[in-house]
Write an enzyme that holds these catalytic residues in place. Structure first.
Site, PDB file in Angstrom:
ATOM      1  N   HIS A 131     134.728  46.378 111.349  1.00 39.73           N
ATOM      2  CA  HIS A 131     135.243  45.104 110.850  1.00 39.73           C
ATOM      3  C   HIS A 131     134.254  44.415 109.914  1.00 39.73           C
ATOM      4  O   HIS A 131     134.450  43.273 109.532  1.00 39.73           O
ATOM      5  CB  HIS A 131     135.641  44.199 112.015  1.00 39.73           C
ATOM      6  CG  HIS A 131     136.847  44.728 112.727  1.00 39.73           C
ATOM      7  ND1 HIS A 131     136.757  45.476 113.872  1.00 39.73           N
ATOM      8  CD2 HIS A 131     138.160  44.677 112.415  1.00 39.73           C
ATOM      9  CE1 HIS A 131     137.974  45.838 114.248  1.00 39.73           C
ATOM     10  NE2 HIS A 131     138.839  45.373 113.379  1.00 39.73           N
ATOM     11  N   GLU A 156     146.687  58.100 108.012  1.00 40.56           N
ATOM     12  CA  GLU A 156     147.705  57.030 108.101  1.00 40.56           C
ATOM     13  C   GLU A 156     148.024  56.377 106.754  1.00 40.56           C
ATOM     14  O   GLU A 156     148.413  55.209 106.706  1.00 40.56           O
ATOM     15  CB  GLU A 156     147.292  55.971 109.141  1.00 40.56           C
ATOM     16  CG  GLU A 156     147.088  56.538 110.541  1.00 40.56           C
ATOM     17  CD  GLU A 156     146.706  55.500 111.601  1.00 40.56           C
ATOM     18  OE1 GLU A 156     146.995  54.307 111.421  1.00 40.56           O
ATOM     19  OE2 GLU A 156     146.112  55.905 112.621  1.00 40.56           O
ATOM     20  N   LYS A 171     144.251  34.631 101.056  1.00 39.14           N
ATOM     21  CA  LYS A 171     143.764  36.006 101.211  1.00 39.14           C
ATOM     22  C   LYS A 171     143.314  36.547  99.851  1.00 39.14           C
ATOM     23  O   LYS A 171     142.219  37.081  99.698  1.00 39.14           O
ATOM     24  CB  LYS A 171     144.889  36.870 101.764  1.00 39.14           C
ATOM     25  CG  LYS A 171     144.593  38.336 101.733  1.00 39.14           C
ATOM     26  CD  LYS A 171     145.854  39.169 101.746  1.00 39.14           C
ATOM     27  CE  LYS A 171     145.515  40.628 101.568  1.00 39.14           C
ATOM     28  NZ  LYS A 171     144.637  41.154 102.598  1.00 39.14           N
ATOM     29  N   GLU A 227     145.044  41.878 125.007  1.00 37.82           N
ATOM     30  CA  GLU A 227     145.565  40.650 124.396  1.00 37.82           C
ATOM     31  C   GLU A 227     146.826  40.147 125.107  1.00 37.82           C
ATOM     32  O   GLU A 227     147.037  38.953 125.255  1.00 37.82           O
ATOM     33  CB  GLU A 227     145.869  40.970 122.937  1.00 37.82           C
ATOM     34  CG  GLU A 227     146.556  39.882 122.177  1.00 37.82           C
ATOM     35  CD  GLU A 227     147.051  40.412 120.828  1.00 37.82           C
ATOM     36  OE1 GLU A 227     146.275  41.101 120.132  1.00 37.82           O
ATOM     37  OE2 GLU A 227     148.212  40.150 120.490  1.00 37.82           O
ATOM     38  N   CYS A 247     145.957  39.828 107.130  1.00 39.30           N
ATOM     39  CA  CYS A 247     147.204  39.266 107.640  1.00 39.30           C
ATOM     40  C   CYS A 247     148.098  40.379 108.162  1.00 39.30           C
ATOM     41  O   CYS A 247     147.933  41.541 107.798  1.00 39.30           O
ATOM     42  CB  CYS A 247     147.937  38.548 106.522  1.00 39.30           C
ATOM     43  SG  CYS A 247     146.988  37.186 105.839  1.00 39.30           S
ATOM     44  N   CYS A 283     140.872  47.972 120.838  1.00 39.58           N
ATOM     45  CA  CYS A 283     139.776  47.288 120.147  1.00 39.58           C
ATOM     46  C   CYS A 283     139.753  45.822 120.571  1.00 39.58           C
ATOM     47  O   CYS A 283     140.722  45.313 121.087  1.00 39.58           O
ATOM     48  CB  CYS A 283     139.898  47.426 118.639  1.00 39.58           C
ATOM     49  SG  CYS A 283     141.572  47.409 118.023  1.00 39.58           S
TER      50      CYS A 283
HETATM   51  C1  LIG Z   1     143.955  46.877 114.022  1.00 38.30           C
HETATM   52  N1  LIG Z   1     144.432  45.558 113.933  1.00 38.30           N
HETATM   53  C2  LIG Z   1     145.774  45.258 113.744  1.00 38.30           C
HETATM   54  C3  LIG Z   1     146.309  44.144 114.386  1.00 38.30           C
HETATM   55  N2  LIG Z   1     147.610  43.832 114.237  1.00 38.30           N
HETATM   56  C4  LIG Z   1     148.400  44.596 113.473  1.00 38.30           C
HETATM   57  N3  LIG Z   1     149.688  44.293 113.342  1.00 38.30           N
HETATM   58  N4  LIG Z   1     147.917  45.674 112.820  1.00 38.30           N
HETATM   59  C5  LIG Z   1     146.620  46.037 112.927  1.00 38.30           C
HETATM   60  O1  LIG Z   1     146.215  47.023 112.320  1.00 38.30           O
HETATM   61  N5  LIG Z   1     145.523  43.364 115.173  1.00 38.30           N
HETATM   62  C6  LIG Z   1     144.168  43.681 115.483  1.00 38.30           C
HETATM   63  C7  LIG Z   1     143.525  44.542 114.484  1.00 38.30           C
HETATM   64  C8  LIG Z   1     142.886  43.742 113.392  1.00 38.30           C
HETATM   65  N6  LIG Z   1     143.847  43.091 112.584  1.00 38.30           N
HETATM   66  C9  LIG Z   1     144.215  43.533 111.344  1.00 38.30           C
HETATM   67  C10 LIG Z   1     145.257  42.860 110.749  1.00 38.30           C
HETATM   68  C11 LIG Z   1     145.643  43.215 109.467  1.00 38.30           C
HETATM   69  C12 LIG Z   1     145.022  44.235 108.803  1.00 38.30           C
HETATM   70  C13 LIG Z   1     145.393  44.574 107.408  1.00 38.30           C
HETATM   71  O2  LIG Z   1     144.790  45.429 106.821  1.00 38.30           O
HETATM   72  N7  LIG Z   1     146.340  43.881 106.822  1.00 38.30           N
HETATM   73  C14 LIG Z   1     146.659  44.072 105.442  1.00 38.30           C
HETATM   74  C15 LIG Z   1     148.149  44.133 105.235  1.00 38.30           C
HETATM   75  C16 LIG Z   1     148.720  45.412 105.755  1.00 38.30           C
HETATM   76  C17 LIG Z   1     150.088  45.657 105.170  1.00 38.30           C
HETATM   77  O3  LIG Z   1     151.067  45.264 105.723  1.00 38.30           O
HETATM   78  N8  LIG Z   1     150.139  46.244 104.027  1.00 38.30           N
HETATM   79  C18 LIG Z   1     151.384  46.511 103.292  1.00 38.30           C
HETATM   80  C19 LIG Z   1     151.591  45.473 102.201  1.00 38.30           C
HETATM   81  C20 LIG Z   1     150.417  45.435 101.313  1.00 38.30           C
HETATM   82  C21 LIG Z   1     150.454  44.343 100.267  1.00 38.30           C
HETATM   83  O4  LIG Z   1     149.814  43.333 100.424  1.00 38.30           O
HETATM   84  N9  LIG Z   1     151.187  44.589  99.182  1.00 38.30           N
HETATM   85  C22 LIG Z   1     151.154  43.705  98.067  1.00 38.30           C
HETATM   86  C23 LIG Z   1     151.549  44.485  96.829  1.00 38.30           C
HETATM   87  C24 LIG Z   1     150.462  45.446  96.456  1.00 38.30           C
HETATM   88  C25 LIG Z   1     150.467  45.826  94.975  1.00 38.30           C
HETATM   89  O5  LIG Z   1     151.459  45.685  94.290  1.00 38.30           O
HETATM   90  O6  LIG Z   1     149.399  46.233  94.508  1.00 38.30           O
HETATM   91  C26 LIG Z   1     152.120  42.546  98.294  1.00 38.30           C
HETATM   92  O7  LIG Z   1     153.035  42.678  99.111  1.00 38.30           O
HETATM   93  O8  LIG Z   1     151.901  41.513  97.661  1.00 38.30           O
HETATM   94  C27 LIG Z   1     151.295  47.906 102.684  1.00 38.30           C
HETATM   95  O9  LIG Z   1     150.233  48.523 102.747  1.00 38.30           O
HETATM   96  O10 LIG Z   1     152.307  48.384 102.182  1.00 38.30           O
HETATM   97  C28 LIG Z   1     146.072  42.940 104.641  1.00 38.30           C
HETATM   98  O11 LIG Z   1     145.793  43.221 103.451  1.00 38.30           O
HETATM   99  O12 LIG Z   1     145.874  41.827 105.139  1.00 38.30           O
HETATM  100  C29 LIG Z   1     143.994  44.918 109.406  1.00 38.30           C
HETATM  101  C30 LIG Z   1     143.592  44.579 110.690  1.00 38.30           C
HETATM  102  N1  LIG Z   2     145.197  54.149 114.621  1.00 40.27           N
HETATM  103  C1  LIG Z   2     144.968  52.797 114.170  1.00 40.27           C
HETATM  104  C2  LIG Z   2     144.419  51.980 115.296  1.00 40.27           C
HETATM  105  C3  LIG Z   2     143.987  50.603 114.904  1.00 40.27           C
HETATM  106  S1  LIG Z   2     143.814  49.574 116.265  1.00 40.27           S
HETATM  107  C4  LIG Z   2     144.026  52.819 113.012  1.00 40.27           C
HETATM  108  O1  LIG Z   2     143.225  53.717 112.949  1.00 40.27           O
HETATM  109  O2  LIG Z   2     144.068  51.922 112.161  1.00 40.27           O
HETATM  110 ZN   LIG Z   3     141.641  49.398 116.799  1.00 44.03          ZN
END
Ligand SMILES: CN1c2c(nc(N)[nH]c2=O)NC[C@@H]1CNc1ccc(C(=O)N[C@@H](CCC(=O)N[C@@H](CCC(=O)N[C@@H](CCC(=O)O)C(=O)O)C(=O)O)C(=O)O)cc1
Ligand SMILES: N[C@@H](CCS)C(=O)O
Ligand SMILES: [Zn+2]
Length: 762
Positions: A698, A488, A18, A609, A520, A647
């Site tokens: 996206h 959010e 990633k 899903e 992820c 979605c």
């Molecule tokens: C809307 N969607 C989602 C799905 N599933 C979910 N569980 N959530 C969703 O929103 N499925 C369908 C769709 C599309 N899918 C996704 C999936 C993932 C993301 C996304 O944006 N993921 C982020 C991680 C989100 C998160 O948990 N963030 C945490 C941790 C952040 C992080 O990486 N921290 C770092 C440290 C950062 C620093 O020090 O600077 C670390 O831990 O190393 C948070 O925000 O706190 C991603 O980046 O992949 C979107 C849609």
């Molecule tokens: N309220 C959420 C829905 C994602 S499916 C968002 O805006 O990210």
């Molecule tokens: Zn959505």
């Protein structure tokens, strides 16, 4: 008895892929650095699997973005519009197909993305035309095979079988059937196999997951033609055909009559199929027993699976049985050993991908070498979980059991509510809104990481989040949104955030699973009965509402989605767990209403899903899912407008059930498919209000005013204007600020233009 793995997580144990992809995309690192990271992950994975004793180690399970898109590139299935990028490095063409391309005067839309069966993984949908041609580009698969061979590992290349590959795609023109392309595709598959065999491949895994779905006669016939052809051309090749996510059921004969060497069954999703399959297995066939759950994180109960292995051995002999996970392990996190914060009591119950491979080896040891200590140790863990005092809360179970029909119903019908709500909210035609989240910048994530590490106080963290919330509220007002959101910013993820505030959940630090591309998720783990300890969102929503006179949407994730995107306990029916979540969300909805929030959105992004892959199981799921949503939404007065959002959904077959949810407004993904979906809503005369997404969030691409206006006009052709809302496809958390601002500005302008047209027309 070979130990067989179907696929290993490719993101790296600390999400190295990633980070490397995002760094490359932002221009911070070079392509060669990205390629190096990929290579390191692959080699580590292969070596690890060898150390853990796996015999059939997969290759080509790695991907920089998506394995289905890799296949499209491998077969030259590149949509015409990307031809103009031919001068770019292949990797950039690949990423352009996945993410869209809006640079150097080009403006190319990303390819469609959709759910991989019933998982939270998303793949890029192959686009087929009537005169589709195929051309082999085997560089990736061959070079990965060679890489492993250099390490002394002869891997089993994993490819999506030709039939499933075609069925995963979409006909981009009318008047032809994608399966008719098989005549042209099959010779290219044969060329690919020839290349692999030349390199020294012994086994090839062909994934044909559609064999575990409801398929018609033509599809079965296509499978027959494909594998007969391959067998004829490569008589010595060991073909392993993998099915997963459900049982073969009425496709058993179609599967066992194929001229293959080994058949993989998902015996976690469908244990009962073994009984029927075993007597039908031809003499020269090996059966790969998918006994370790590739979709969940609980330790396998050896006492339950060993008799199954023994039964298969009794019928087939040890050498004709393989042990395997139920499906590829990409749906599970890499390594439980990286977890330091899960309590020892609960950690003892879990197995991530690496531990699952150890389970395969241990089961082998128990069965083949009578290593009973592995069984004893396993049984001790299983028993400790069964008797733990952490799991059960009688009052939660009682509340769920006592549901009344009034708990499931709003006070009045939609049409009555609509009148009251229109009066109170006083919104214009085509009200504009967003789905909830605004960009989660690196700064926000870094501050949250500091807060979680205890480096800043809760007061400092909350002040920071409030500042961002305030800015986004002001910004939405300036732009002229009708219904606002708070952004959010306080949430890490729409499911994990709620899990953290509910009892019955635990969280991993590193349990990441790929969702799409570089994105992820860290699914929370539901281990016990669920209840709301305290209000979860009310203070944030109240604060945001205090900043504006416009309606501020309260933002919740619904019970189906929280369930679907978590690792769910396997000691009670999923529906019971879903109902527990539904009651917790209902309490929150009621509290939001009490706090003066007039519009509450309950996101059910995962409703589609979660739909079982087999038709026969769907009605029961839908009944429970819709009931759960209705419980969560029905505690409020008619005046309170309930929204839901979904979605990546193909709704055509469940439109009636969506109507039964009785949400006042639904916002849905439609832009990548150019509003195709709306026809289903129109055909069904969907009664409630709809916000068809007009901006594909996206992709970093900014849609123009004109194209969103066209989408809205298309929507108006099929649905009544007074029921339409204007919004993006999904939340904006993954986007960067500049593109978001521009796209939303264009969206508001498109809404104004359509409003004017309608007023002029009237
Ligand atoms: C809307 N969607 C989602 C799905 N599933 C979910 N569980 N959530 C969703 O929103 N499925 C369908 C769709 C599309 N899918 C996704 C999936 C993932 C993301 C996304 O944006 N993921 C982020 C991680 C989100 C998160 O948990 N963030 C945490 C941790 C952040 C992080 O990486 N921290 C770092 C440290 C950062 C620093 O020090 O600077 C670390 O831990 O190393 C948070 O925000 O706190 C991603 O980046 O992949 C979107 C849609
Ligand atoms: N309220 C959420 C829905 C994602 S499916 C968002 O805006 O990210
Ligand atoms: Zn959505």
């Amino acid at each position: 008895m070979l130990k067989n793995n179907l696929g290993f997580p490719r993101i790296g144990s600390h999400r190295q892929l990633k980070k490397a992809c995002e760094s490359y995309w932002s221009g911070k690192t070079s392509l060669s650095e990205l390629i190096e990271v990929g290579k390191k992950i692959r080699i580590e994975n292969w070596k690890l699997q060898r150390e853990l004793g796996i015999d059939l180690i997969p290759s080509n399970d790695f991907s920089f973005y998506d394995h289905v898109l890799d296949h499209s590139l491998m077969f030259g299935v590149i949509p015409q519009r990307f031809e103009v990028l031919k001068h770019l490095p292949e990797a950039d063409q690949y990423f352009a197909m996945a993410r869209g391309y809006q640079q150097n005067g080009f403006d190319l839309k990303a390819m469609e993305m959709t759910k991989w069966f019933d998982t939270n993984y998303h793949y890029i949908v192959p686009e087929f035309t009537r005169f589709q041609t195929f051309k082999l580009n085997a560089d990736k698969i061959i070079s990965e095979f060679r890489e492993a061979k250099n390490e002394g590992i002869i891997t089993k290349s994993v490819i999506i079988g030709p039939v499933s590959y075609l069925l995963l795609g979409k006909e981009k023109e009318e008047g032809f059937d994608k399966l008719s392309l098989l005549d042209r595709l099959l010779p290219v598959y044969c060329d690919l196999i020839a290349r692999l065999v030349n390199e020294g491949a012994e086994w090839i895994q062909f994934d044909e997951p559609f064999l575990a779905l409801d398929i018609n006669y033509q599809t079965k016939d296509a499978l027959r033609v494909v594998y007969q052809t391959i067998r004829k051309e490569f008589p010595a090749l060991k073909i392993l055909l993998a099915t997963y996510f459900d049982g073969l059921q009425d496709n058993i004969l179609a599967a066992v009559n194929l001229p293959i060497c080994a058949l993989h069954l998902d015996l976690v999703r469908c244990p009962e199929q073994l009984e029927e399959v075993l007597p039908k297995i031809p003499e020269d066939f090996t059966l790969s027993l998918g006994l370790i759950d590739g979709r969940n994180i609980w330790k396998t109960d050896y006492q339950k699976v060993i008799p199954i292995v023994e039964k298969a051995i009794k019928t087939l002999g040890t050498h004709r049985v393989m042990l395997a996970p139920s499906c590829s392990l990409i749906h599970t996190p890499c390594n439980l050993e990286n977890e330091t914060k899960i309590s020892a009591e609960i950690k003892d119950w879990l197995a991530f991908a690496q531990q699952k491979l150890i389970e395969i080896t241990e089961i082998y040891e128990v069965v083949v070498n009578q290593k009973i200590e592995c069984l004893t140790k396993n049984q001790a863990s299983i028993q400790r979980r069964q008797t733990s005092t952490l799991i059960h809360k009688p009052h939660v179970k009682t509340r769920v059991a006592e549901v009344k029909s009034s708990d499931l119903n709003r006070k009045s019908s939609f049409l009555e509510r609509q009148i009251v709500q229109k009066d109170i909210l006083n919104l214009p035609l085509f009200p504009t809104t967003t789905i909830g989240s605004f960009p989660q910048t690196d700064e926000i994530r870094a501050i949250r990481a500091k807060f979680k590490k205890g480096e800043i106080s809760v007061v400092q963290y909350n002040e920071f989040i409030k500042l961002h919330t305030q800015k986004v509220v002001v910004w939405q007002e300036e732009l002229g949104f009708d219904v606002l959101v708070h952004g959010e910013f306080e949430r890490n993820d729409m499911v994990e955030y709620f899990g953290e505030l509910l009892s019955g959940f635990v969280f991993s630090e590193n349990g990441w699973v790929q969702s799409y591309g570089s994105r992820c998720v860290k699914p929370p783990i539901i281990f016990g009965d669920i209840e709301r300890k305290t209000a979860m969102t009310v203070e944030w929503s109240k604060y945001a509402q205090s900043l504006t006179q416009k309606p501020m949407k309260g933002m919740l994730t619904g019970p189906i989605t929280i369930l679907q995107w978590s690792f769910v306990r396997d000691d009670q029916p999923r529906s019971s767990t879903m109902m527990q979540i539904a009651w917790a969300i209902r309490d929150e909805v009621v509290d939001l209403e009490k706090a003066g929030i007039k519009i509450i959105q309950i996101d059910e992004a995962a409703l589609r899903e979660g739909l079982p892959l087999r038709q026969t199981k769907r009605a029961a799921y839908l009944k429970n899912a819709i009931d759960a949503f209705r419980i969560s939404a029905s505690g409020v007065q008619d005046e309170t407008q309930i929204h839901t959002h979904m979605c990546y959904s193909e709704f055509n077959d469940i439109i009636e059930n969506i109507a039964e949810m009785d949400a006042d407004v639904i916002t849905i993904e439609t832009s990548r498919s150019q509003m195709e979906l709306l026809e289903a809503f129109a055909k069904f005369n969907y009664p409630n209000e709809i916000g068809p997404g007009v901006y594909d969030i996206h992709s970093p691409r900014v849609p123009s005013v004109e194209e969103m206006e066209v989408l809205l006009l298309k929507a108006m052709e099929v649905l009544p204007a007074q029921n339409l809302w204007v919004n993006p496809d999904c939340g904006l958390k993954t986007r960067k600020w500049p593109e978001t601002q521009q796209a939303l500005r264009n969206m508001i302008e498109a809404a104004h233009r359509v409003r004017e047209r309608v007023t002029e027309f009237a």
